[in-house]
Motif scaffolding. Structure first.
Motif, mmCIF file in Angstrom:
data_model
loop_
_atom_site.group_PDB
_atom_site.id
_atom_site.type_symbol
_atom_site.label_atom_id
_atom_site.label_comp_id
_atom_site.label_asym_id
_atom_site.label_seq_id
_atom_site.Cartn_x
_atom_site.Cartn_y
_atom_site.Cartn_z
ATOM 1 N N ARG A 84 0.823 -1.206 0.000
ATOM 2 C CA ARG A 84 0.000 0.000 0.000
ATOM 3 C C ARG A 84 0.860 1.261 0.000
ATOM 4 N NH1 ARG A 84 -1.898 -3.865 3.017
ATOM 5 N NH2 ARG A 84 -4.133 -4.398 3.112
ATOM 6 N N PRO A 85 0.357 2.352 -0.586
ATOM 7 C CA PRO A 85 1.041 3.642 -0.418
ATOM 8 C C PRO A 85 1.107 3.986 1.068
ATOM 9 C CG PRO A 85 -0.620 3.773 -2.148
ATOM 10 C CD PRO A 85 -0.824 2.451 -1.460
ATOM 11 N N PRO A 86 2.190 4.558 1.547
ATOM 12 C CA PRO A 86 2.373 4.780 2.991
ATOM 13 C C PRO A 86 1.266 5.577 3.667
ATOM 14 C CG PRO A 86 4.439 5.110 1.820
ATOM 15 C CD PRO A 86 3.391 4.942 0.778
ATOM 16 N N VAL A 87 0.811 6.659 3.047
ATOM 17 C CA VAL A 87 -0.229 7.478 3.672
ATOM 18 C C VAL A 87 -1.523 6.677 3.789
ATOM 19 C CG1 VAL A 87 -1.613 9.574 3.464
ATOM 20 C CG2 VAL A 87 0.822 9.631 2.909
ATOM 21 N N HIS A 88 -1.823 5.907 2.760
ATOM 22 C CA HIS A 88 -3.020 5.065 2.786
ATOM 23 C C HIS A 88 -2.937 4.054 3.925
ATOM 24 C CE1 HIS A 88 -6.527 3.016 1.152
ATOM 25 N NE2 HIS A 88 -5.861 1.862 1.199
ATOM 26 N N LEU A 89 -1.791 3.401 4.080
ATOM 27 C CA LEU A 89 -1.618 2.424 5.149
ATOM 28 C C LEU A 89 -1.707 3.092 6.518
ATOM 29 C CD1 LEU A 89 -0.976 -0.429 6.130
ATOM 30 C CD2 LEU A 89 1.460 0.134 5.929
ATOM 31 N N ALA A 90 -1.055 4.229 6.677
ATOM 32 C CA ALA A 90 -1.094 4.936 7.958
ATOM 33 C C ALA A 90 -2.530 5.280 8.348
ATOM 34 C CB ALA A 90 -0.247 6.202 7.883
ATOM 35 N N HIS A 91 -3.320 5.685 7.370
ATOM 36 C CA HIS A 91 -4.708 6.047 7.632
ATOM 37 C C HIS A 91 -5.532 4.816 8.000
ATOM 38 C CE1 HIS A 91 -8.877 7.373 6.360
ATOM 39 N NE2 HIS A 91 -8.528 8.295 7.228
ATOM 40 N N GLU A 92 -5.365 3.723 7.259
ATOM 41 C CA GLU A 92 -6.115 2.495 7.556
ATOM 42 C C GLU A 92 -5.813 1.981 8.960
ATOM 43 O OE1 GLU A 92 -7.206 -0.141 3.759
ATOM 44 O OE2 GLU A 92 -5.056 -0.071 4.173
ATOM 45 N N SER A 114 9.705 -16.030 -3.790
ATOM 46 C CA SER A 114 9.175 -17.050 -4.677
ATOM 47 C C SER A 114 8.644 -16.390 -5.942
ATOM 48 C CB SER A 114 8.046 -17.827 -3.992
ATOM 49 O OG SER A 114 6.908 -17.003 -3.833
ATOM 50 N N PRO A 115 8.520 -17.141 -7.031
ATOM 51 C CA PRO A 115 7.967 -16.555 -8.266
ATOM 52 C C PRO A 115 6.567 -15.989 -8.065
ATOM 53 C CG PRO A 115 9.053 -18.637 -8.751
ATOM 54 C CD PRO A 115 9.023 -18.523 -7.255
ATOM 55 N N ALA A 116 5.726 -16.678 -7.260
ATOM 56 C CA ALA A 116 4.371 -16.181 -7.033
ATOM 57 C C ALA A 116 4.385 -14.865 -6.271
ATOM 58 C CB ALA A 116 3.563 -17.228 -6.264
ATOM 59 N N ALA A 117 5.260 -14.751 -5.276
ATOM 60 C CA ALA A 117 5.359 -13.509 -4.518
ATOM 61 C C ALA A 117 5.900 -12.384 -5.394
ATOM 62 C CB ALA A 117 6.251 -13.709 -3.301
ATOM 63 N N GLU A 118 6.867 -12.694 -6.225
ATOM 64 C CA GLU A 118 7.422 -11.678 -7.124
ATOM 65 C C GLU A 118 6.343 -11.167 -8.071
ATOM 66 O OE1 GLU A 118 11.100 -11.114 -10.322
ATOM 67 O OE2 GLU A 118 10.995 -12.896 -9.036
ATOM 68 N N ALA A 119 5.532 -12.062 -8.616
ATOM 69 C CA ALA A 119 4.447 -11.654 -9.512
ATOM 70 C C ALA A 119 3.415 -10.809 -8.772
ATOM 71 C CB ALA A 119 3.788 -12.890 -10.122
ATOM 72 N N GLU A 120 3.182 -11.132 -7.502
ATOM 73 C CA GLU A 120 2.233 -10.371 -6.690
ATOM 74 C C GLU A 120 2.687 -8.916 -6.546
ATOM 75 O OE1 GLU A 120 -0.193 -11.668 -2.863
ATOM 76 O OE2 GLU A 120 1.947 -11.453 -2.395
ATOM 77 N N PHE A 121 3.942 -8.717 -6.214
ATOM 78 C CA PHE A 121 4.461 -7.357 -6.084
ATOM 79 C C PHE A 121 4.438 -6.621 -7.421
ATOM 80 C CE2 PHE A 121 5.833 -8.769 -1.974
ATOM 81 C CZ PHE A 121 5.999 -7.623 -1.219
ATOM 82 N N ALA A 123 2.378 -7.021 -9.828
ATOM 83 C CA ALA A 123 1.003 -6.651 -10.141
ATOM 84 C C ALA A 123 0.585 -5.368 -9.431
ATOM 85 C CB ALA A 123 0.054 -7.789 -9.760
ATOM 86 N N TYR A 124 1.225 -5.090 -8.303
ATOM 87 C CA TYR A 124 0.964 -3.853 -7.573
ATOM 88 C C TYR A 124 1.888 -2.716 -8.009
ATOM 89 C CZ TYR A 124 -2.455 -5.604 -4.213
ATOM 90 O OH TYR A 124 -3.598 -6.081 -3.621
ATOM 91 N N GLY A 125 2.688 -2.963 -9.033
ATOM 92 C CA GLY A 125 3.583 -1.933 -9.532
ATOM 93 C C GLY A 125 4.811 -1.712 -8.684
ATOM 94 N N ILE A 126 5.213 -2.739 -7.913
ATOM 95 C CA ILE A 126 6.357 -2.607 -7.013
ATOM 96 C C ILE A 126 7.426 -3.620 -7.417
ATOM 97 C CG2 ILE A 126 7.134 -2.821 -4.619
ATOM 98 C CD1 ILE A 126 4.254 -2.128 -3.785
ATOM 99 N N PHE A 128 10.145 -6.243 -7.128
ATOM 100 C CA PHE A 128 10.354 -7.150 -6.004
ATOM 101 C C PHE A 128 11.635 -6.827 -5.239
ATOM 102 C CE2 PHE A 128 11.126 -11.527 -4.225
ATOM 103 C CZ PHE A 128 9.965 -11.590 -3.480
ATOM 104 N N GLY A 129 12.658 -6.403 -5.944
ATOM 105 C CA GLY A 129 13.926 -6.090 -5.302
ATOM 106 C C GLY A 129 13.886 -4.854 -4.424
ATOM 107 N N GLN A 130 12.809 -4.063 -4.532
ATOM 108 C CA GLN A 130 12.692 -2.837 -3.729
ATOM 109 C C GLN A 130 11.827 -3.020 -2.490
ATOM 110 O OE1 GLN A 130 11.182 0.292 -6.227
ATOM 111 N NE2 GLN A 130 12.860 0.134 -7.718
ATOM 112 N N ARG A 131 11.317 -4.226 -2.273
ATOM 113 C CA ARG A 131 10.278 -4.383 -1.257
ATOM 114 C C ARG A 131 10.773 -4.090 0.154
ATOM 115 N NH1 ARG A 131 12.571 -9.182 -2.192
ATOM 116 N NH2 ARG A 131 12.532 -10.841 -0.621
#
Length: 328
Positions: A84-92, A114-121, A123-126, A128-131
């Motif tokens: 999530r974007p940080p401000v969005h997460l902080a608010h939630e 894992s490949p599935a986790a990498e694809a998940e990130f 898909a969110y536009g992130i 994987f190496g930056q997580r």
């Protein structure tokens, strides 16, 4: 969820993936299930996240349902991913902390490699190496906004920037929900000891847990923080049954249904044990002896049907909880 260093708390993870794998009306009963958890004497309720790789219920929505039907138990994420974007997460999280009356713990992790986790990130536009870096900045922003109590905050990082952003509502807890980290890398262990509120790995053995917790403690002491400032937690999967053989059958079926992986593979990344209540208590006792003071237990079942979970919940409360209280 304040606690003394000598205290022991035991929480359970709500079913989440079950609502995806097995269609039914379970999600509408989340509030009732949370109330049952509280009545059975557990100390906390947890929900994890994986929107795509291992799809399940949204943890913040599940915990909101739990918050409205409980009064005593703590509520925590085990764990949120840095999606999530940080401000969005902080608010939630601030809103959920208010809804729950200040019972929230924000557990975060960077996800399995894992490949599935990498694809998940992706898909969110992130990337994987930056997580991990994004998770660190996200937490810095969340904590800055919470501590500002509605006053403007500015931030300049590698991935995020804020210019005079003010967040309302403020969390119920002063400075916001405690932040617990699931990551076990050396740098994050050190950072946890210096600035976060708890450590909650899935350590495969009590020996590995003891080593990591020692590193967190060394960093905490170097930062001049008192021992109660950082909670020693651990996320483990346990199956209580009449025998080791029956429990192992449950574990094999559960992890095959949940992850599509065999049990030996799962045991290379997570602490997993099955047996009689006495055997499970002895195994968990190793983590308690290593310093763990908050056990977050996932309760595997022979299949992913919610009635099976209720049966495991009740049996674990009846047979295992008294033994763990005795250890404490």
């Amino acid at each position: 969820m304040p606690q003394s260093p000598a205290g022991l708390r035991v929480g359970v993870v709500l079913p989440g993936r079950e609502s995806v794998v097995e269609p039914g009306d379970y999600p509408r009963h989340l509030g009732q299930l949370a109330h049952t958890v509280e009545e059975l004497g557990y100390d906390s309720i947890w929900a994890g996240e994986s929107p795509l790789a291992r799809s399940r219920m949204n943890p913040l929505l599940a915990l909101t349902a739990a918050a409205t039907t409980t009064e005593r138990v703590g509520l925590g994420t085990a764990v949120l991913l840095p999606l999530r974007p940080p401000v969005h997460l902080a608010h939630e999280l601030a809103c959920l902390d208010r809804i729950s009356g200040g019972r929230l713990v924000a557990g975060l992790g960077s996800g399995f490699n894992s490949p599935a986790a990498e694809a998940e990130f992706e898909a969110y536009g992130i990337p994987f190496g930056q997580r991990v870096g994004r998770m660190r900045e996200t937490l810095e922003i969340c904590q800055a906004l919470w501590r500002a109590e509605g006053k403007p905050v500015s931030y300049e990082g590698r991935y995020h920037r804020l210019d005079d952003v003010a967040l309302l509502p403020v969390p119920e807890q002063p400075s916001g929900p405690p932040v617990w980290i699931a990551h076990g890398g050396e740098k994050m262990l050190e950072r946890t000891g210096r600035q976060y509120d708890g450590w909650m790995p899935t350590s495969t053995t009590s020996q590995a847990y003891a080593k990591g917790w020692q590193r967190v403690g060394e960093a905490r002491e170097a930062a001049g923080r008192p021992e109660p400032d950082v909670t020693a937690a651990v996320y483990l999967s346990v199956a209580v049954d009449d025998s080791t053989e029956k429990a192992e059958e449950t574990l094999r079926a559960y992890f095959r249904a949940y992850y599509g992986l065999d049990l030996p593979t799962m045991r290379t990344t997570q602490g997993i044990f099955g047996g009689t209540a006495e055997q499970v208590a002895e195994w968990l006792g190793g983590y308690i002896a290593a310093g763990a003071r908050h056990l977050v237990l996932r309760l595997p079942t022979p299949d992913l049907h919610e009635p099976r979970y209720r049966a495991a919940l009740e049996r674990t409360a009846d047979e295992l909880l008294p033994l763990l209280r005795g250890l404490a």
